[in-house]
Design a protein around this motif. Structure first.
Motif, short mmCIF file in Angstrom:
data_model
loop_
_atom_site.label_atom_id
_atom_site.label_comp_id
_atom_site.label_asym_id
_atom_site.label_seq_id
_atom_site.Cartn_x
_atom_site.Cartn_y
_atom_site.Cartn_z
N VAL A 100 0.82 -1.21 0.00
CA VAL A 100 0.00 0.00 0.00
C VAL A 100 0.86 1.26 0.00
CG1 VAL A 100 -0.23 0.25 2.51
CG2 VAL A 100 -2.09 0.98 1.02
N SER A 101 2.09 1.17 0.51
CA SER A 101 2.97 2.34 0.56
C SER A 101 3.43 2.78 -0.83
CB SER A 101 4.20 2.05 1.43
OG SER A 101 5.02 1.08 0.83
N GLN A 102 3.32 1.91 -1.82
CA GLN A 102 3.74 2.25 -3.17
C GLN A 102 2.80 3.24 -3.84
OE1 GLN A 102 4.18 -1.47 -5.25
NE2 GLN A 102 5.60 -2.30 -3.74
N LEU A 103 1.58 3.35 -3.32
CA LEU A 103 0.61 4.27 -3.93
C LEU A 103 1.10 5.70 -3.84
CD1 LEU A 103 -2.74 2.77 -2.56
CD2 LEU A 103 -1.83 2.60 -4.88
N ARG A 104 1.72 6.07 -2.72
CA ARG A 104 2.21 7.44 -2.56
C ARG A 104 3.31 7.73 -3.58
NH1 ARG A 104 3.88 10.30 3.09
NH2 ARG A 104 1.93 9.30 3.64
N ASP A 105 4.27 6.81 -3.70
CA ASP A 105 5.36 7.00 -4.65
C ASP A 105 4.83 7.13 -6.07
OD1 ASP A 105 7.27 6.92 -2.69
OD2 ASP A 105 7.66 4.77 -2.90
N LYS A 106 3.78 6.39 -6.36
CA LYS A 106 3.24 6.35 -7.71
C LYS A 106 2.40 7.57 -8.06
CE LYS A 106 0.89 3.15 -10.86
NZ LYS A 106 0.24 1.82 -10.99
N TYR A 107 1.65 8.09 -7.07
CA TYR A 107 0.66 9.11 -7.39
C TYR A 107 0.86 10.47 -6.72
CZ TYR A 107 -2.07 5.26 -9.36
OH TYR A 107 -2.48 4.20 -10.11
N LEU A 108 1.35 10.51 -5.47
CA LEU A 108 1.33 11.77 -4.73
C LEU A 108 2.24 12.82 -5.35
CD1 LEU A 108 -0.03 13.10 -2.38
CD2 LEU A 108 1.82 12.35 -0.89
N GLY A 109 3.47 12.41 -5.71
CA GLY A 109 4.37 13.37 -6.34
C GLY A 109 3.80 13.93 -7.63
N LYS A 110 3.15 13.06 -8.42
CA LYS A 110 2.53 13.50 -9.66
C LYS A 110 1.38 14.46 -9.39
CE LYS A 110 3.62 9.21 -12.12
NZ LYS A 110 3.05 8.00 -12.75
N ALA A 111 0.63 14.19 -8.33
CA ALA A 111 -0.49 15.08 -7.99
C ALA A 111 0.00 16.49 -7.67
CB ALA A 111 -1.27 14.51 -6.80
N PHE A 112 1.08 16.58 -6.86
CA PHE A 112 1.64 17.89 -6.52
C PHE A 112 2.15 18.60 -7.77
CE2 PHE A 112 2.37 16.29 -2.04
CZ PHE A 112 1.45 17.15 -1.47
N MET A 113 2.85 17.84 -8.64
CA MET A 113 3.41 18.45 -9.85
C MET A 113 2.32 18.96 -10.78
SD MET A 113 6.08 19.36 -11.43
CE MET A 113 7.31 18.53 -10.41
N ILE A 114 1.29 18.14 -10.99
CA ILE A 114 0.20 18.55 -11.87
C ILE A 114 -0.50 19.79 -11.32
CG2 ILE A 114 -2.10 17.86 -12.68
CD1 ILE A 114 -1.02 15.04 -12.97
N LYS A 115 -0.68 19.81 -10.00
CA LYS A 115 -1.32 20.97 -9.37
C LYS A 115 -0.49 22.23 -9.58
CE LYS A 115 -2.78 22.60 -4.81
NZ LYS A 115 -2.91 22.22 -3.38
N LYS A 116 0.83 22.14 -9.42
CA LYS A 116 1.70 23.30 -9.62
C LYS A 116 1.65 23.79 -11.05
CE LYS A 116 5.08 22.35 -5.95
NZ LYS A 116 6.50 22.00 -5.66
N ILE A 117 1.68 22.84 -12.00
CA ILE A 117 1.63 23.22 -13.41
C ILE A 117 0.32 23.93 -13.75
CG2 ILE A 117 1.51 22.31 -15.77
CD1 ILE A 117 3.43 20.08 -14.86
N GLY A 118 -0.78 23.35 -13.27
CA GLY A 118 -2.08 23.96 -13.54
C GLY A 118 -2.20 25.36 -12.96
N THR A 119 -1.71 25.54 -11.73
CA THR A 119 -1.75 26.85 -11.08
C THR A 119 -0.89 27.85 -11.82
OG1 THR A 119 -2.10 25.78 -8.92
CG2 THR A 119 -1.37 28.08 -8.91
N ALA A 120 0.30 27.42 -12.23
CA ALA A 120 1.22 28.31 -12.96
C ALA A 120 0.61 28.76 -14.28
CB ALA A 120 2.55 27.61 -13.19
N ILE A 121 0.02 27.82 -15.00
CA ILE A 121 -0.61 28.15 -16.28
C ILE A 121 -1.75 29.14 -16.08
CG2 ILE A 121 -2.02 27.24 -18.17
CD1 ILE A 121 -0.33 24.69 -18.02
N LEU A 122 -2.55 28.89 -15.07
CA LEU A 122 -3.70 29.75 -14.81
C LEU A 122 -3.27 31.18 -14.53
CD1 LEU A 122 -6.77 29.82 -14.45
CD2 LEU A 122 -6.42 29.34 -12.03
N PHE A 123 -2.23 31.37 -13.72
CA PHE A 123 -1.78 32.71 -13.37
C PHE A 123 -1.01 33.37 -14.52
CE2 PHE A 123 -2.75 31.35 -9.08
CZ PHE A 123 -3.22 32.52 -8.51
N ALA A 124 -0.45 32.56 -15.42
CA ALA A 124 0.31 33.12 -16.55
C ALA A 124 -0.61 33.60 -17.67
CB ALA A 124 1.29 32.08 -17.09
N MET A 125 -1.80 33.05 -17.76
CA MET A 125 -2.68 33.35 -18.89
C MET A 125 -3.02 34.84 -19.03
SD MET A 125 -3.21 30.88 -20.92
CE MET A 125 -1.49 30.45 -20.60
#
Length: 226
Positions: A108-133
């Motif tokens: 079950v600990s592998q779920l964090r390695d697989k998804y959590l980092g990606k979730a943070f990265m996607i969130k940062k990218i989306g926020t950056a794009i939104l503020f840059a528009m």
């Protein structure tokens, strides 16, 4: 009238879980004089009891309780680290539950390695794009480009929320397969077990509730930008 009801329902759906998590943690945050120790002391005791070699406990930033697998560190809010409340001991045990998952290398600990980092990265990218528009729109004089940015922002936030859903099994395992059985052993009174369950459920849903609240904030920014 119908439009207003729909908007209210969407706001409640997006922000309601976040408010519920905050309320539950606050409701059970009053110190109990009969409690044997603080959240930090309990975490230290459990690390020693379960022989989690190399795992440390520290007092961190308020509202940012977490376990860092790379640092083997249980970081607890000052109110949790120093508190003797149901919230304090439940959150501390939940985070130690994560430490147990990773030290034992449970699947079950592998779920964090697989998804959590990606979730943070996607969130940062989306926020950056939104503020840059808005800036891109002003510089290149292309008004419709902001619609593309808004669409990208929505998609990235939704993707982030779905990844938080993917790690729910890890969160529930830390709460109900690790923390709850431990606390039932006598670390809290039987009368307090229902409150412990509420706090552990809130702890398990913290990431997802925050992601849903982010979607609501995204909608508000889109209204502003429009």
């Amino acid at each position: 009238m119908i439009y207003g009801a729909i908007i209210f329902s969407l706001v409640l759906l997006a922000y309601g879980p976040h408010l519920w998590v905050k309320y539950v943690l606050w409701r059970h945050s009053k110190d109990i004089s009969a409690m044997s120790g603080t959240g930090g002391e309990l975490a230290e005791h459990l690390i020693e009891r379960f022989k989690l070699d190399g795992v440390k406990v520290e007092e961190g930033i308020e509202g940012n309780d977490h376990y860092s697998p790379s640092e083997k560190l249980v970081s607890l809010s000052p109110s949790v680290y120093n508190g003797k409340s149901i919230t304090a001991v439940s959150i501390a045990t939940h985070e130690v539950g994560h430490a147990i998952q990773f030290v034992r290398e449970e699947p079950v600990s592998q779920l964090r390695d697989k998804y959590l980092g990606k979730a943070f990265m996607i969130k940062k990218i989306g926020t950056a794009i939104l503020f840059a528009m808005p800036i891109v729109t002003l510089v290149f004089k292309v008004p419709h480009i902001i619609l593309l940015g808004a669409a990208i922002g929505i998609v990235t936030m939704l993707a982030s929320a779905l990844m938080y859903v993917a790690i729910l099994p890890e969160e529930y395992d830390a709460s109900f397969n690790k923390a709850l059985p431990i606390l039932k052993e006598g670390y809290v009174s039987n009368d307090d077990i229902p409150a412990v369950r509420q706090v552990l459920r809130a702890a398990a849903l913290t990431y997802l509730a925050a992601a849903l609240a982010d979607i609501l904030r995204l909608w508000w920014w889109l209204r502003v930008l429009r």
